[in-house]
Design a protein around this motif. Sequence first.
Motif: not given
Length: 394
Positions: A47-52, A202-206, A213-219, A225-227, A295-300
Motif C-alpha cells: 500500500v503506497r500512493a493513491g493520487v494520480l 474529496e480528500l480532506v487535509y486538516t 490529519a488526512l482523509l483519503s480513499m481507495r474505493t 487515513l493518516y495522522l 514528503p507525501p503531503t503533496g501526493a507527488k
Amino acid sequence: MQISQRTQVGIVGAGPAGLVLSHLLHLHGIESIVVENRSRQYVEERVRAGVLEQGTVNLLTEMGVGERMKAEGLVHYGIELRFGGRGHRIDFHELTGGKGITIYAQNEVLRDLNNARIATGGQVLFEVENVSIHDFDDTRPKIRYRKDGADYEVSCDFIAGCDGFHGICRPSIPAGVLTEYDRVYPFGWLGILAEAPPSAEELVYTYHDRGFALLSMRTPHISRLYLQCKPDENIDHWEDERIWRELHTRFASDGWKLTEGPILQKGVTGMRSFVVEPMQYGSLFLAGDSAHIVPPTGAKGLNLAIADVTVLARALHRFYATGNRSLLDQYSSTCLRRVWKVQRFSWWMTSMLHRFPDENPFDRRRQLAELDYVTTSRAASTSLAENYVGLPME
Ligand code: RFL
Ligand code: PHB
C-alpha cells in the motif's frame, strides 16, 4: 558458471518508474530487462500512493494500460483544507480550466503494468538476489544478479536505476560525483487502510492543534487515513480504538461525521525531502525515488517518478532512432527543473499543515494566516491547484 544475457536497456526495480519505462520503451521498439528483488505479489499488494495527476492518467491511457483505471478510478475536481474546525474547498476544475486528479492505488497501477508487460512478452524478473551494476562509466554497462541458484550477467547499452530510495544504483556511483540535498522532518505519518466508506467525497487535509490529519480513499468502500505522529512512533502503541479517537478529534467539524470500519492495515512512514544532482553518470540514469524523495503531503512521489521516465524514454527513443545523444545528455537538467518545483510544493504543503516541535506562537499564527490566504485568494488557491493537478510536462 555465469549465464550471459543481452538487452538494450537494463532496468533495476519494478516500481512505477521501472515498469512505466520498460513499457514505454517497448512501445518504441526498444528492448529491456527489469530485475526486481521482491516478489510480484509483494509489489502488487504494497500500500503506497493513491493520487494520480491528470498527466499521469493521460500517459497511462496512451500507453494502453488505462482501462481499469478509467473504470475504477475516482475522478476528483477539488480538495478540502480544514482548519479552525471548518472546511474550505479548493476547486481545481474552476481554477485550472477543467483539470482534476484520479484516485487509483499505486499497487493497482503496478498490477496493470505487469499484466501489460507480460502480455507483450516483456521480461520482468522478480525475486532476483545480489543485484549489482558494473562498467557504467563506460558504454558497455552490465547488471549482475542471482536467481534460483544461478548467476547472470546482462550486458546492455544503458542502465536505468529505478530501484527506489534504498536501492543499489545511487550508492554505486563513485564518491564525489553526486551532491545530495536533504531535509528530514521531525514527524511521520501513521497511515491506515479501513473497510469504511470514505466520509467525504474529496480528500480532506486538516490542520489541527494536535497535528495534521488526512482523509483519503481507495474505493467507494475503502478509506485511507493518516495522522501526523512522531517520526519513530511505535505502531504497537496505537490500538484501533486510539487511532479512531484521534482521527475523530482532528477532523471534528460541525455537522460532519467520520465513519469507522475494521482497520485492514496500519503503518508509520518517515518524512523527508531529498534530491541528488546530477541524476545521471556515464550510461547510468537514476529515475524516481532513487534520485529524489518528497514528503507525501503533496501526493507527488509516484507522479514525479513517472515524469522522470517519460523524459528518459523520449531521450532513449531519440538515441536509438537517430544516434543523437543530446536528449540523453540533458536528461538530468530536464528532470531537475520539475523535481525542484515539486520539491518546493511538497515542502510548502508540509510546512503549512503540520505542527513543528520547535515552533513558536508566531509560527502558528503565520500558518493560520497562510491557510486563510490560500483559501480566500484566487491567486493563492490557483497556485495550489495548478501544482496539485500537476505542472505541464516540458
Ligand atoms: P519504488 O516504488 O520504491 O520502486 C523501487 C523498486 O525497486 C526495488 N528494488 C530493487 N530491485 C532490485 N534490486 C535491488 N537492489 C533493489 N532495491 C529496491 C523495490 O523492491 C521496488 O519495487 O520507486 P519508484 O518506482 O521510483 O516509485 C516511487 C513511488 O513509489 C513513491 O514516490 C510514492 O509511493 C510516494 N507516495 C505518493 N506518491 C504520489 O504520487 N501520490 C501519493 O498519494 C503518494 N502517497 C507515497 C504516498 C509514499 C508513501 N510511503 C509509504 C513512502 C503515501 C505513502 C504513505
Ligand atoms: C493517499 O491516498 O495515500 C494519499 C493521498 C494524498 C496524499 C498522500 C497520500 O497527499
